[in-house]
Design a protein around this motif. Structure first.
Motif, short mmCIF file in Angstrom:
data_model
loop_
_atom_site.label_atom_id
_atom_site.label_comp_id
_atom_site.label_asym_id
_atom_site.label_seq_id
_atom_site.Cartn_x
_atom_site.Cartn_y
_atom_site.Cartn_z
N ALA A 414 43.23 42.98 26.78
CA ALA A 414 44.27 43.54 27.83
C ALA A 414 43.43 43.66 29.02
CB ALA A 414 43.30 44.83 27.51
N LEU A 415 42.10 42.87 29.15
CA LEU A 415 41.57 42.62 30.34
C LEU A 415 41.94 42.08 31.85
CD1 LEU A 415 38.70 42.54 32.27
CD2 LEU A 415 37.58 41.70 30.75
N GLY A 416 43.24 41.03 30.52
CA GLY A 416 43.37 39.70 31.05
C GLY A 416 44.90 40.11 32.14
N GLN A 417 46.04 40.86 31.27
CA GLN A 417 46.47 41.78 31.27
C GLN A 417 46.81 42.60 33.01
OE1 GLN A 417 50.18 42.09 30.37
NE2 GLN A 417 49.67 40.44 30.38
N PHE A 418 45.35 43.19 33.09
CA PHE A 418 45.26 43.94 34.19
C PHE A 418 44.28 42.91 35.61
CE2 PHE A 418 43.11 47.87 31.36
CZ PHE A 418 44.06 48.53 30.75
N SER A 419 43.63 42.25 34.89
CA SER A 419 43.29 41.11 36.53
C SER A 419 45.05 40.82 36.74
CB SER A 419 42.60 40.21 35.64
OG SER A 419 41.05 40.57 34.88
N GLU A 420 45.37 40.31 35.88
CA GLU A 420 46.70 39.82 36.82
C GLU A 420 47.90 40.85 37.54
OE1 GLU A 420 50.42 37.38 34.58
OE2 GLU A 420 48.71 37.58 33.14
N HIS A 421 47.64 42.24 37.06
CA HIS A 421 48.97 42.91 37.55
C HIS A 421 48.48 43.78 38.27
CE1 HIS A 421 52.17 41.14 35.00
NE2 HIS A 421 51.90 41.35 33.63
N LEU A 422 46.84 44.58 38.10
CA LEU A 422 46.68 45.06 38.91
C LEU A 422 45.56 45.45 40.16
CD1 LEU A 422 45.41 47.10 35.83
CD2 LEU A 422 47.33 48.03 36.95
N GLN A 423 45.89 44.40 40.72
CA GLN A 423 45.24 43.71 41.93
C GLN A 423 45.82 45.02 43.61
OE1 GLN A 423 42.72 41.48 42.62
NE2 GLN A 423 43.13 40.53 40.01
N PRO A 424 45.02 45.16 44.10
CA PRO A 424 43.55 44.00 44.38
C PRO A 424 42.39 45.22 43.33
CG PRO A 424 44.06 45.20 46.81
CD PRO A 424 45.17 45.24 45.40
N GLU A 425 43.05 45.94 43.28
CA GLU A 425 42.21 47.29 42.73
C GLU A 425 40.75 46.79 41.66
OE1 GLU A 425 45.16 49.26 45.12
OE2 GLU A 425 45.21 47.74 43.68
N VAL A 426 41.68 45.83 40.61
CA VAL A 426 40.46 45.66 39.55
C VAL A 426 39.43 44.09 40.15
CG1 VAL A 426 41.76 43.44 39.03
CG2 VAL A 426 41.13 44.92 37.35
N SER A 427 39.69 44.15 41.39
CA SER A 427 38.03 42.53 41.86
C SER A 427 37.31 43.90 42.17
CB SER A 427 39.58 42.11 42.51
OG SER A 427 40.17 41.64 42.31
N LYS A 428 37.36 44.79 42.77
CA LYS A 428 36.68 45.50 42.83
C LYS A 428 35.15 45.87 41.49
CE LYS A 428 39.10 47.71 46.39
NZ LYS A 428 40.36 48.68 47.24
N TYR A 429 35.52 45.91 40.72
CA TYR A 429 34.98 45.65 39.58
C TYR A 429 34.11 44.52 39.28
CZ TYR A 429 37.06 50.17 39.24
OH TYR A 429 37.03 51.79 39.35
N CYS A 430 34.72 43.41 40.25
CA CYS A 430 33.87 42.56 39.76
C CYS A 430 32.52 42.51 39.23
CB CYS A 430 33.88 41.70 41.41
SG CYS A 430 33.54 39.60 40.98
N THR A 431 31.37 43.35 40.01
CA THR A 431 30.21 43.01 39.97
C THR A 431 29.89 43.59 38.48
OG1 THR A 431 29.69 44.91 40.74
CG2 THR A 431 28.78 43.25 41.67
N GLU A 432 30.57 44.66 37.69
CA GLU A 432 30.52 45.04 36.51
C GLU A 432 30.54 43.86 35.07
OE1 GLU A 432 31.38 48.81 38.86
OE2 GLU A 432 32.16 46.86 39.00
N LEU A 433 32.38 43.37 35.57
CA LEU A 433 32.79 42.58 34.91
C LEU A 433 32.73 41.09 34.48
CD1 LEU A 433 36.66 44.12 36.01
CD2 LEU A 433 35.49 44.12 32.89
#
Length: 1093
Positions: A414-433
């Protein structure tokens, strides 16, 4: 000769190689005798041994297929009589089967009307009162019709009457089976007069399928293909029966007592229906029943002691896809819904089910919930990003530390799919992930490879889009990867590490330079060995090398470019593997962007290999149940080689034949994916190489274009899309060559290309069924218009053709938009990809506006604007509103620089200003941003005519500035004020506006607008020097941030340096005071810039 032939054929069945070799030699001899045809006929109808009768029938078929014209007319007539007689007296099913195929090949040469005895036999047998005769008659009908559906079209109405009778024959499932296969074969060729008959057959078709399921599930699975065929060729036939078909398919798909392959077939019919007719499915209220039925399949636990295929240790696809099980199909149905339904409607019904799963105690239910979230990411990306990103990410993060590995694996997917399709917002969670993912990697050595693969899948997709934010993690990441390359024995882990380095490079770009030498050494080592087990590590190494070429920086990579090309050529010379070849194309393509000269000496070799890949039929085989040796696109010509060889080849073909099984003659193509990917990459690479190498590619342009143009009808959509992309690149390449060397010949070549390519694009947008291909064509057409500008419109009808096709996409009138004729459709809600398709079309409008004189485009623009403005309503989605005002802004910006643009913009201002003002007050920052930009462009494009609106515009901006917190919107506000000043300096109260403007500098996010801002300040300096000098301190401070910034273009840097020079020469005391108040680093940048310019 008959006895002799029978003897030879019986020797061929002996288990003794020496006997078989002797017999083969005799057979080759016998085939040279013209009497072979009557002799084979005699054996086929007279031998006592069924195996020999069958062999004779197969040999005749090979003979007829290849050499019909060489058979004498008398032999042809007697063959027609003998084969029918043999067929009617034959009792063995396998022999009947071969005979029916022999008839089918003969009909290909003879047309049904020149063989009345066949029609008569079919008529008698299929209507016989004896069930066995009916079955055999339908077998013959099926084989003959499948290979020649069209010549029988005059008989369709009669046939459909026969089918509706046969479908009632529930005690004869084999007859039902052949009847449905034949119906499937003719569906694509039926016309309007057969429609009503087809429609009335459907209910009895469903009942018949239920009976076939009880008798033979494999046959049932094949017969269910009829639904796909009906949906694809004539949806109107099934619309009134959609609910019945869906309920039947759900019943089969959820029945755990049936075979997986049958359930998969049923569930994939539903996915296909949703893809083609999502509106009908919603209208008939089928969404909820489908979800209720497939959820239990999605969350089912495997039998005790077993695992789902994607959780087994040897599952190689880190992304957990496995096509042939019901659970995967259930996920695929949800995936298809996400791609083809409005998210609001889907989520309303789907979320309660998903949430219940995620909260369950049962690990397989939790896994199902995660899989569901994962497959929604692509189709509903905007909806998830805007409404629920933090909650779904929280869910996934918690699941990453679930006690059950099955759940952890699903959350990685799921995380791989989110990272591929939910950009750029998902990258803002960098420090958690990132810490969670790095934690996974630290336990690399203990974990099972299958699980590690999934961790890498998630990590790669996440890292790839981080950009410079990856920097703090680089040392840990690269240490892990390099140690995996050097210390692991496991080739799969090495391959994962090489792939990850590519993802890291995409984000880190030149930050990776310190690690470049050891990476390159490893890759070279992998690429110079030739052992078989290294193959997938090598393809991965080539891929990563291509990424490095594009990202690491010209200076670092150029010295290696020539060596890389040579590495690629050496590999494909020694190893024949489509995947490896494909990756070398990508490598050449990447190298061409960095140092095209390295490719020039090898262009002959490179283009030859790629064009061969496009021409080749390798990997495309027909599922012929006997001619396993015939490739589908084998030429059916009558002169296969000369004399002797042809006969001998027939014998060889026969000997390689495998025994028959009862399947379709051609059950369709199977195309090996590797060969498809190779064709796709060959198109992509040829296009890019042509553009990068320019004039050096000229000798290869025509042959490359012709071969790529041939691929526009290829059965697989990815290849079609790549072919259209390459056609666009060839146009841009020719345009570049003409610009560099403006000869008449180069110009004519460009116009000739455009005359072939653009009509082809317009036609494809209208008629292509696959939405992804249409999006690709629109995008490519936009890039051609952007590059070739007015040359595109050299042909007088072109502007109209392109404007009209854009209009039709915006009105949802093209084939791939399932409008289903429902005009009263709820306009504001549609699938995100359908909206995206319209965005690609809309992006063409400003490009048209900037390529032709405004008065020429005005009538078309008047047609198009209402379609764009209608998407700005408050009831539309954020994406639509943002697209609408953004497109209006770009159209106005285009009108600034074309002849007659001012008059057209002036005429439009009354219509557009209210839309933009409403947008400035929108709740979404992107919509506000685009609206502010649009208002600035309107002021600039329309000039004096909007001066009367300036007070209102300034008050709107001043209200916004007082409360706006989004940095990009503030940047654009500054730029819009500057556009107003540049356009009508006397209409702006400078004493109030300029200090407020300067107070918000330097720009924080939208660096491109520095050009507008500093052009304006330079102009103000000449217009009202006193005002600018008064603001010198903040202006100099802002300039010190911009000067020397690599994100700001040269022209702006020069404007700025000139302004600073002016200050230094004419107001040196003020300037010095302003400079000395700055930090040392900024002072140095300023003085450096001034001394250079």
């Amino acid at each position: 000769m008959t006895e002799e032939l029978e003897q030879i054929l019986s020797q061929l069945t002996q288990p003794d190689n020496a006997v078989i070799q002797q017999a083969t030699a005799k057979l080759k001899q016998a085939f040279k005798d013209p009497a072979i045809i009557p002799a084979l006929c005699a054996v086929m109808s007279g031998s006592q041994n069924p195996q020999i009768r069958q062999s004779a029938a197969v040999m005749l078929r090979l003979r007829v297929k290849k050499h019909w014209k060489k058979i004498s007319p008398n032999d042809r007539e007697s063959l027609k009589a003998v084969v029918l007689q043999a067929f009617m007296q034959e009792a063995e099913h396998t022999v009947q089967h071969s005979l029916s195929q022999l008839c089918a090949v003969m009909v290909k040469h003879e047309t049904p009307d020149r063989w009345p005895a066949l029609l008569q036999l079919l008529n008698q047998a299929t209507k016989s009162s004896n069930p066995h005769d009916r079955q055999v008659g339908l077998l013959l009908l099926n084989k003959v019709m499948e290979s020649n559906p069209e010549p029988f079209s005059p008989h369709y109405c009669q046939l459909l009457q026969l089918f509706s009778t046969v479908l009632q024959d529930h005690n004869n499932p084999t007859a039902l089976y052949y009847c449905i296969l034949t119906l499937t074969a003719i569906t694509a060729y039926t016309g309007t007069e057969e429609m009503n008959q087809m429609r009335s057959i459907i209910p009895s078709l469903i009942v018949a399928l239920k009976h076939i399921i009880k008798a033979d599930q494999d046959q049932a699975s094949e017969a269910m293909e009829v639904f796909n065929e009906l949906m694809e060729s004539e949806v109107s036939i099934i619309v009134s029966h959609v609910a019945e078909i869906v309920h039947f398919c759900l019943e089969v798909g959820t029945d755990t007592t049936l075979s997986d392959s049958l359930r998969v077939k049923a569930l994939s019919c539903i996915a296909f229906l949703i893809k083609l007719k999502s509106k009908t499915v919603l209208k008939q209220k089928l969404l909820n029943p489908i979800l209720q039925a497939i959820f239990p399949v999605l969350i089912a636990a495997p039998p005790p002691g077993e695992q789902d295929p994607e959780d087994e240790e040897d599952d190689d696809n880190g992304d957990g896809t496995d096509n042939d099980n019901p659970k995967h199909c259930a996920a695929q149905i949800i995936d298809t819904m996400a791609l083809h339904m409005p998210p609001e409607k889907l989520f309303q019904q789907l979320m309660p089910l998903t949430q219940a799963c995620l909260a369950s105690e049962n690990p397989y239910q939790r896994k199902g919930g995660l899989m569901c979230l994962a497959v929604l990411a692509e189709g509903c990306a905007d909806h998830i990003r805007t409404n629920m990103l933090s909650t779904v990410l929280q869910t996934v993060c918690q699941s990453l530390s679930d006690s059950n590995q099955v759940v952890r694996s699903a959350s990685l997917f799921a995380l791989g799919q989110f990272s591929e399709h939910l950009q750029p917002e998902v990258s803002k969670y960098c420090t958690e992930l990132m810490p969670l993912l790095l934690g996974y990697l630290s336990s690399l050595n203990q974990a099972k490879v299958g699980h590690v693969t999934k961790a890498f899948y998630a990590l790669e997709n996440f890292m790839e889009n981080l950009g410079a934010d990856i920097e703090p993690y680089l040392p840990t990441l690269m240490e892990t990867m390099l140690s995996a390359l050097n210390n692991t024995e496991n080739l799969k882990i090495k391959e994962l590490a090489v792939s990850a380095i590519g993802a890291i490079a995409n984000a880190a770009k030149e930050l990776l330079v310190p690690y470049f030498p050891p990476v390159i050494e490893s890759l070279k080592g992998f690429l110079t060995t030739t052992t078989e087990e290294m193959r997938s590590l090598q393809t991965q190494s080539l891929d990563t090398l291509s990424v490095l070429a594009r990202t690491i920086g010209k200076d670092v990579f150029s010295p290696l470019a020539a060596e890389c090309v040579q590495l690629g050529l050496n590999l494909t010379d020694t190893i024949d593997d489509p995947d490896l070849r494909r990756c070398t194309y990508t490598l050449y393509s990447a190298v061409s962007t960095v140092s095209p000269d390295c490719l020039t000496p090898h262009l002959t070799a490179i283009t030859t290999v790629m064009l061969l890949a496009l021409k080749s039929n390798e990997g495309i085989t027909a599922h012929l149940e006997e001619d396993k040796t015939f490739v589908l696109l084998d030429d059916d010509d009558d002169d296969d080689g000369d004399g002797d060889n042809a006969e001998e080849k027939d014998v060889d073909d026969f000997l390689e034949d495998e025994t028959e099984t009862d399947v379709h003659d051609v059950a369709g193509f199977s195309v090996e994916n590797a060969f498809i990917d190779e064709k796709e990459d060959a198109c992509d690479s040829l296009g890019e190489i042509a553009f990068s190498t320019g004039a050096a590619f000229q000798p290869f342009l025509e042959s490359s274009f012709q071969q790529v143009y041939e691929m526009r009808d290829f059965p697989h959509e990815d290849v079609r899309r790549a072919a259209f992309g390459a056609m666009g690149q060839f146009c841009r390449a020719q345009h570049k060559v003409w610009k560099e060397n403006p000869t008449e010949a180069n110009h004519q070549a460009l116009l000739k290309l455009l005359d072939v390519v653009l009509p082809c694009f317009v036609e494809t947008v209208r008629t292509e069924h696959e939405r992804q291909v249409v999006m690709g064509v629109l995008e490519t057409m936009n890039s051609v218009i952007k590059s070739c500008k007015e040359e595109v419109f050299n042909n007088p009808s072109r502007l109209k053709d392109i404007s009209y096709v854009i209009r039709d996409v915006l009105k949802k009138k093209i084939v791939c938009q399932d409008s289903g004729g429902d005009e009263a459709d709820d306009e504001d809600q549609q699938a995100e990809y359908d909206a995206m398709l319209q965005e690609f079309a809309g992006e063409g409008i400003p490009l048209l506006a900037s390529s032709v004189p405004a008065d020429k485009f005005a009538p078309f623009l008047n047609d198009l604007l209402p379609l764009i403005m209608s998407k700005a309503k408050s009831s539309c989605t954020v994406a639509d509103r943002s697209f609408s005002v953004g497109t209006i802004g770009e159209i106005l910006q285009a009108l600034v620089s074309v002849t007659g643009g001012r008059a057209v913009a002036g005429r439009l201002s009354n219509r557009l200003l209210p839309v933009l003002v409403a947008g400035v007050r929108d709740s979404d920052p992107e919509v506000r941003n685009n609206s502010v930009f649009g208002m600035g462009c309107l002021a600039q494009a329309a000039g004096p005519i909007v001066v009367s609106d300036y007070p209102m515009m300034l008050s709107v901006f001043s209200n916004l500035l007082a409360k706006e917190s989004d940095l990009r919107v503030i940047d654009n506000l500054c730029a819009a004020l500057c556009r107003m000043i540049i356009s009508n300096v006397d209409a702006v109260p400078l004493e109030q506006v300029v200090p407020a403007l300067v107070g918000h500098l330097p720009l924080k996010e939208d660096m491109e607008e520095n050009k507008t801002v500093f052009t304006c300040l330079a102009m103000l300096y000449t217009h009202s020097p006193a005002l600018v000098v008064k603001l010198m301190k903040p202006i100099v401070a802002a300039s010190s941030h911009v000067i020397g910034d690599k994100n700001v273009d040269k022209e702006t840097q020069n404007t700025l340096a000139m302004l600073m020079k002016e200050f230094a020469q004419h107001h040196s005391a003020d300037f010095q005071a302003a400079v000395t108040s700055l930090p040392g680093e900024q002072q140095a940048r300023l003085s450096a810039a001034i001394s250079v310019s």
